[in-house]
Design a protein around this motif. Structure first.
Motif, PDB file in Angstrom:
ATOM      1  N   LYS A 127      41.002  45.637  33.933  1.00 31.33           N
ATOM      2  CA  LYS A 127      42.340  45.962  34.440  1.00 31.33           C
ATOM      3  C   LYS A 127      42.521  45.482  35.875  1.00 31.33           C
ATOM      4  O   LYS A 127      43.636  45.468  36.395  1.00 31.33           O
ATOM      5  CB  LYS A 127      42.575  47.467  34.362  1.00 31.33           C
ATOM      6  CG  LYS A 127      42.625  48.021  32.937  1.00 31.33           C
ATOM      7  CD  LYS A 127      42.920  49.507  32.937  1.00 31.33           C
ATOM      8  CE  LYS A 127      42.992  50.056  31.519  1.00 31.33           C
ATOM      9  NZ  LYS A 127      43.277  51.514  31.493  1.00 31.33           N
ATOM     10  N   GLN A 128      41.426  45.094  36.511  1.00 28.09           N
ATOM     11  CA  GLN A 128      41.470  44.671  37.915  1.00 28.09           C
ATOM     12  C   GLN A 128      42.068  43.270  38.036  1.00 28.09           C
ATOM     13  O   GLN A 128      41.797  42.384  37.213  1.00 28.09           O
ATOM     14  CB  GLN A 128      40.059  44.674  38.504  1.00 28.09           C
ATOM     15  CG  GLN A 128      40.005  44.315  39.985  1.00 28.09           C
ATOM     16  CD  GLN A 128      38.577  44.267  40.508  1.00 28.09           C
ATOM     17  OE1 GLN A 128      37.622  44.186  39.724  1.00 28.09           O
ATOM     18  NE2 GLN A 128      38.417  44.318  41.821  1.00 28.09           N
ATOM     19  N   LEU A 129      42.866  43.065  39.065  1.00 31.12           N
ATOM     20  CA  LEU A 129      43.425  41.749  39.358  1.00 31.12           C
ATOM     21  C   LEU A 129      42.687  41.130  40.539  1.00 31.12           C
ATOM     22  O   LEU A 129      42.445  41.801  41.552  1.00 31.12           O
ATOM     23  CB  LEU A 129      44.912  41.857  39.689  1.00 31.12           C
ATOM     24  CG  LEU A 129      45.835  42.316  38.565  1.00 31.12           C
ATOM     25  CD1 LEU A 129      47.265  42.454  39.078  1.00 31.12           C
ATOM     26  CD2 LEU A 129      45.790  41.350  37.390  1.00 31.12           C
ATOM     27  N   LEU A 130      42.311  39.866  40.409  1.00 29.25           N
ATOM     28  CA  LEU A 130      41.622  39.143  41.469  1.00 29.25           C
ATOM     29  C   LEU A 130      42.438  37.915  41.855  1.00 29.25           C
ATOM     30  O   LEU A 130      43.176  37.359  41.032  1.00 29.25           O
ATOM     31  CB  LEU A 130      40.232  38.696  41.006  1.00 29.25           C
ATOM     32  CG  LEU A 130      39.267  39.779  40.545  1.00 29.25           C
ATOM     33  CD1 LEU A 130      37.972  39.144  40.027  1.00 29.25           C
ATOM     34  CD2 LEU A 130      38.951  40.747  41.684  1.00 29.25           C
ATOM     35  N   HIS A 131      42.293  37.487  43.100  1.00 26.23           N
ATOM     36  CA  HIS A 131      42.962  36.263  43.530  1.00 26.23           C
ATOM     37  C   HIS A 131      42.208  35.053  42.983  1.00 26.23           C
ATOM     38  O   HIS A 131      40.978  35.022  42.974  1.00 26.23           O
ATOM     39  CB  HIS A 131      43.018  36.181  45.054  1.00 26.23           C
ATOM     40  CG  HIS A 131      44.016  37.121  45.663  1.00 26.23           C
ATOM     41  ND1 HIS A 131      43.659  38.369  46.142  1.00 26.23           N
ATOM     42  CD2 HIS A 131      45.361  37.009  45.852  1.00 26.23           C
ATOM     43  CE1 HIS A 131      44.741  38.983  46.605  1.00 26.23           C
ATOM     44  NE2 HIS A 131      45.785  38.179  46.440  1.00 26.23           N
ATOM     45  N   VAL A 132      42.971  34.062  42.532  1.00 28.33           N
ATOM     46  CA  VAL A 132      42.365  32.815  42.080  1.00 28.33           C
ATOM     47  C   VAL A 132      41.866  32.032  43.286  1.00 28.33           C
ATOM     48  O   VAL A 132      42.147  32.377  44.434  1.00 28.33           O
ATOM     49  CB  VAL A 132      43.387  31.956  41.299  1.00 28.33           C
ATOM     50  CG1 VAL A 132      43.835  32.668  40.040  1.00 28.33           C
ATOM     51  CG2 VAL A 132      44.591  31.602  42.185  1.00 28.33           C
ATOM     52  N   HIS A 133      41.097  30.988  43.020  1.00 26.12           N
ATOM     53  CA  HIS A 133      40.740  30.014  44.043  1.00 26.12           C
ATOM     54  C   HIS A 133      41.515  28.727  43.773  1.00 26.12           C
ATOM     55  O   HIS A 133      41.771  28.376  42.618  1.00 26.12           O
ATOM     56  CB  HIS A 133      39.238  29.733  44.030  1.00 26.12           C
ATOM     57  CG  HIS A 133      38.434  30.767  44.751  1.00 26.12           C
ATOM     58  ND1 HIS A 133      37.141  30.564  45.181  1.00 26.12           N
ATOM     59  CD2 HIS A 133      38.756  32.036  45.128  1.00 26.12           C
ATOM     60  CE1 HIS A 133      36.695  31.664  45.793  1.00 26.12           C
ATOM     61  NE2 HIS A 133      37.654  32.566  45.768  1.00 26.12           N
ATOM     62  N   THR A 134      41.903  28.037  44.837  1.00 27.53           N
ATOM     63  CA  THR A 134      42.662  26.796  44.694  1.00 27.53           C
ATOM     64  C   THR A 134      41.922  25.635  45.342  1.00 27.53           C
ATOM     65  O   THR A 134      41.182  25.809  46.312  1.00 27.53           O
ATOM     66  CB  THR A 134      44.059  26.919  45.325  1.00 27.53           C
ATOM     67  OG1 THR A 134      43.921  27.193  46.735  1.00 27.53           O
ATOM     68  CG2 THR A 134      44.852  28.036  44.673  1.00 27.53           C
ATOM     69  N   LEU A 135      42.143  24.451  44.769  1.00 28.31           N
ATOM     70  CA  LEU A 135      41.568  23.218  45.291  1.00 28.31           C
ATOM     71  C   LEU A 135      42.629  22.135  45.250  1.00 28.31           C
ATOM     72  O   LEU A 135      43.528  22.158  44.407  1.00 28.31           O
ATOM     73  CB  LEU A 135      40.365  22.748  44.469  1.00 28.31           C
ATOM     74  CG  LEU A 135      39.188  23.712  44.319  1.00 28.31           C
ATOM     75  CD1 LEU A 135      39.318  24.541  43.055  1.00 28.31           C
ATOM     76  CD2 LEU A 135      37.861  22.954  44.309  1.00 28.31           C
ATOM     77  N   ASN A 136      42.524  21.179  46.150  1.00 32.47           N
ATOM     78  CA  ASN A 136      43.432  20.040  46.134  1.00 32.47           C
ATOM     79  C   ASN A 136      42.698  18.795  46.591  1.00 32.47           C
ATOM     80  O   ASN A 136      41.742  18.864  47.369  1.00 32.47           O
ATOM     81  CB  ASN A 136      44.660  20.297  47.006  1.00 32.47           C
ATOM     82  CG  ASN A 136      44.305  20.485  48.462  1.00 32.47           C
ATOM     83  OD1 ASN A 136      44.110  19.519  49.194  1.00 32.47           O
ATOM     84  ND2 ASN A 136      44.206  21.744  48.911  1.00 32.47           N
ATOM     85  N   GLY A 137      43.163  17.658  46.091  1.00 30.24           N
ATOM     86  CA  GLY A 137      42.534  16.399  46.472  1.00 30.24           C
ATOM     87  C   GLY A 137      43.450  15.222  46.212  1.00 30.24           C
ATOM     88  O   GLY A 137      44.344  15.278  45.369  1.00 30.24           O
ATOM     89  N   SER A 138      43.218  14.146  46.939  1.00 27.88           N
ATOM     90  CA  SER A 138      43.950  12.906  46.721  1.00 27.88           C
ATOM     91  C   SER A 138      43.227  12.100  45.663  1.00 27.88           C
ATOM     92  O   SER A 138      42.036  11.838  45.791  1.00 27.88           O
ATOM     93  CB  SER A 138      44.022  12.080  48.011  1.00 27.88           C
ATOM     94  OG  SER A 138      44.504  12.863  49.079  1.00 27.88           O
ATOM     95  N   GLY A 139      43.983  11.668  44.661  1.00 25.06           N
ATOM     96  CA  GLY A 139      43.315  10.956  43.592  1.00 25.06           C
ATOM     97  C   GLY A 139      43.909   9.612  43.207  1.00 25.06           C
ATOM     98  O   GLY A 139      43.913   9.346  42.035  1.00 25.06           O
ATOM     99  N   ILE A 140      44.377   8.756  44.113  1.00 21.02           N
ATOM    100  CA  ILE A 140      44.143   8.770  45.564  1.00 21.02           C
ATOM    101  C   ILE A 140      45.431   8.347  46.279  1.00 21.02           C
ATOM    102  O   ILE A 140      46.466   8.203  45.635  1.00 21.02           O
ATOM    103  CB  ILE A 140      42.983   7.810  45.964  1.00 21.02           C
ATOM    104  CG1 ILE A 140      43.269   6.429  45.424  1.00 21.02           C
ATOM    105  CG2 ILE A 140      41.644   8.311  45.528  1.00 21.02           C
ATOM    106  CD1 ILE A 140      42.229   5.362  45.770  1.00 21.02           C
TER     107      ILE A 140
END
Length: 426
Positions: free
Chosen positions: A376-389
């Motif tokens: 039932k617990q909510l957690l924050h996601v992790h985010t990533l970003n990158g140039s491709g390219i």
């Protein structure tokens, strides 16, 4: 954005991490702002409890015929109500002050990120391929000399139309740029599992706050008369696809990609790379964004780096990968790899892609969460970003690395299907 509870419990570690990035200690100031806010909230709660109790006492006083006491209580409730109304406004101000103070503090680096002041202290991770060997005696030319000689790059007309840091591409050079972008988005969607997205190029301020461009870097943005901003990178709309959402764990990781124009004011870059296409106000980039569970984000960073590298490998370009030091990382990053392509015309490596993991830094600003399976617990996601390219810089790299002594440009094998089978430009 940070969890103030975590800062209260880990004040020394917070300040030590900021020191690695060259920022002053901030825990005491943030904790003080939070204590003021919490103290005020406590007073509001006490006032609300007293208002509720006094309201009940009014009924009892009236029921017993004690009209004087009832009137006293009515006046007290009116005063408490006025205090609560003004107090709620003060609470919003105190909360906004705390959030504003945290909003301009950069993300904390991972423990394995090298500590350093600037790009001179970045660490070489690996290299790929070899520098090209040319069969002509003259020094290799830079991209703008090649492009102008082929009548494919027109900087003077672009300046007449739009000012400095713009270019008009024409003919086969324009087609080559288009081919590069199409090749990249096809590679990432067909082979790397990214979902193609065509996002808006105009966004409100909230998405820019969510990814960390606002409020600290507003001078780097183009703002319209309608209070929209031109996106500086497709990271902004792509990452904000999950803003305010609660995602089921089985939907993670989310991987999306977009080929878009990007717009940057290049504030603070006066005098740098003023000639050519290296630093433009408008450019194309193929962006990669991933949203993951916390335990998967570091592995996802390595995967994303590999996806970006594959573009350069398919193009046959020599490059190196640098692990950025704490002083050279972007505002929202916890760890960053830069890919630097070799440009023989400049006799130098130049950045062509940057891949970063942000942890839950952006997710907290966007309120993007997920629900672990069976919890039932909510957690924050992790985010990533990158140039491709970066498409423009890839164009530069192809022109300089595939140049011939007569000024013509050989078309890399992987791009020929996108160029109608053309093998050479010029």
């Amino acid at each position: 954005m940070f969890d103030i509870k975590w800062i209260r419990e880990n004040a020394a570690a917070f300040d030590q991490a900021l020191a690695k990035r060259g920022y002053e200690a901030s825990a005491a100031r943030l904790i003080s702002l939070d204590e003021s806010r919490r103290s005020h909230i406590g007073k509001l709660q006490e006032a609300q409890e007293r208002r509720n109790a006094a309201s009940k006492e009014i009924g009892k006083a009236k029921g017993s015929g004690d009209d004087a006491r009832a009137q006293e209580l009515i006046e007290e409730v009116a005063q408490i109500k006025a205090f609560i109304q003004s107090g709620e406004e003060e609470e919003r101000k105190l909360t906004a002050d705390l959030e504003a103070a945290m909003a301009v503090i950069p993300n904390l680096p991972h423990d394995d990120v090298p500590v350093g002041a600037d790009e001179a202290e970045n660490v070489l991770l690996k290299t790929h391929g070899e520098k090209p060997v040319f069969r002509f005696n003259e020094a290799p030319k830079e991209h703008f000399d090649l492009g102008e000689a082929l009548n494919g790059m027109d900087f003077s007309t672009a300046a007449k139309l739009s000012g400095s840091r713009f270019v008009v591409l024409k003919g086969q050079i324009a087609r080559l740029e288009r081919a590069l972008g199409q090749f990249m988005i096809d590679l990432h969607t067909r082979e790397h599992g990214y979902t193609e997205v065509s996002p808006p190029l105009l966004v409100h301020g909230d998405p820019l706050y969510g990814t960390g461009q606002l409020p600290k870097f507003e001078e780097d943005l183009f703002r319209t008369a309608t209070d929209h901003y031109l996106i500086p990178t497709a990271e902004v709309p792509l990452t904000n696809l999950v803003a305010g959402e609660i995602i089921a764990e089985d939907q993670l990781p989310l991987r999306v990609s977009a080929l878009t124009y990007c717009f940057r004011s290049e504030a603070g870059s006066a005098g740098r790379d003023t000639r050519g296409m290296l630093r433009q106000h408008q450019f194309q980039k193929c962006e990669l964004v991933s949203v993951t569970r916390p335990e998967d984000s570091l592995n996802e960073l390595e995967r994303m780096l590999g996806c970006a590298e594959k573009v350069l490998q398919e193009l046959g370009l020599h490059y190196r990968v640098m692990t950025l030091c704490t002083g050279d990382m972007g505002f929202g990053a916890r760890k960053t790899y830069d890919i630097e392509v070799w440009l023989p015309g400049q006799d130098a490596y130049r950045e062509i892609s940057s891949c970063s993991v942000c942890g839950d830094f952006q997710a907290r600003r966007m309120n993007a969460r997920f629900r672990p399976a069976g919890s039932k617990q909510l957690l924050h996601v992790h985010t990533l970003n990158g140039s491709g390219i970066a498409v423009g810089r890839a164009l530069i790299a192809v022109l300089e690395n595939y140049q011939n002594g007569d000024g013509t440009i050989a078309v890399p094998d992987v791009l020929r299907p996108y160029m109608g089978g053309l093998e050479q430009i010029g």
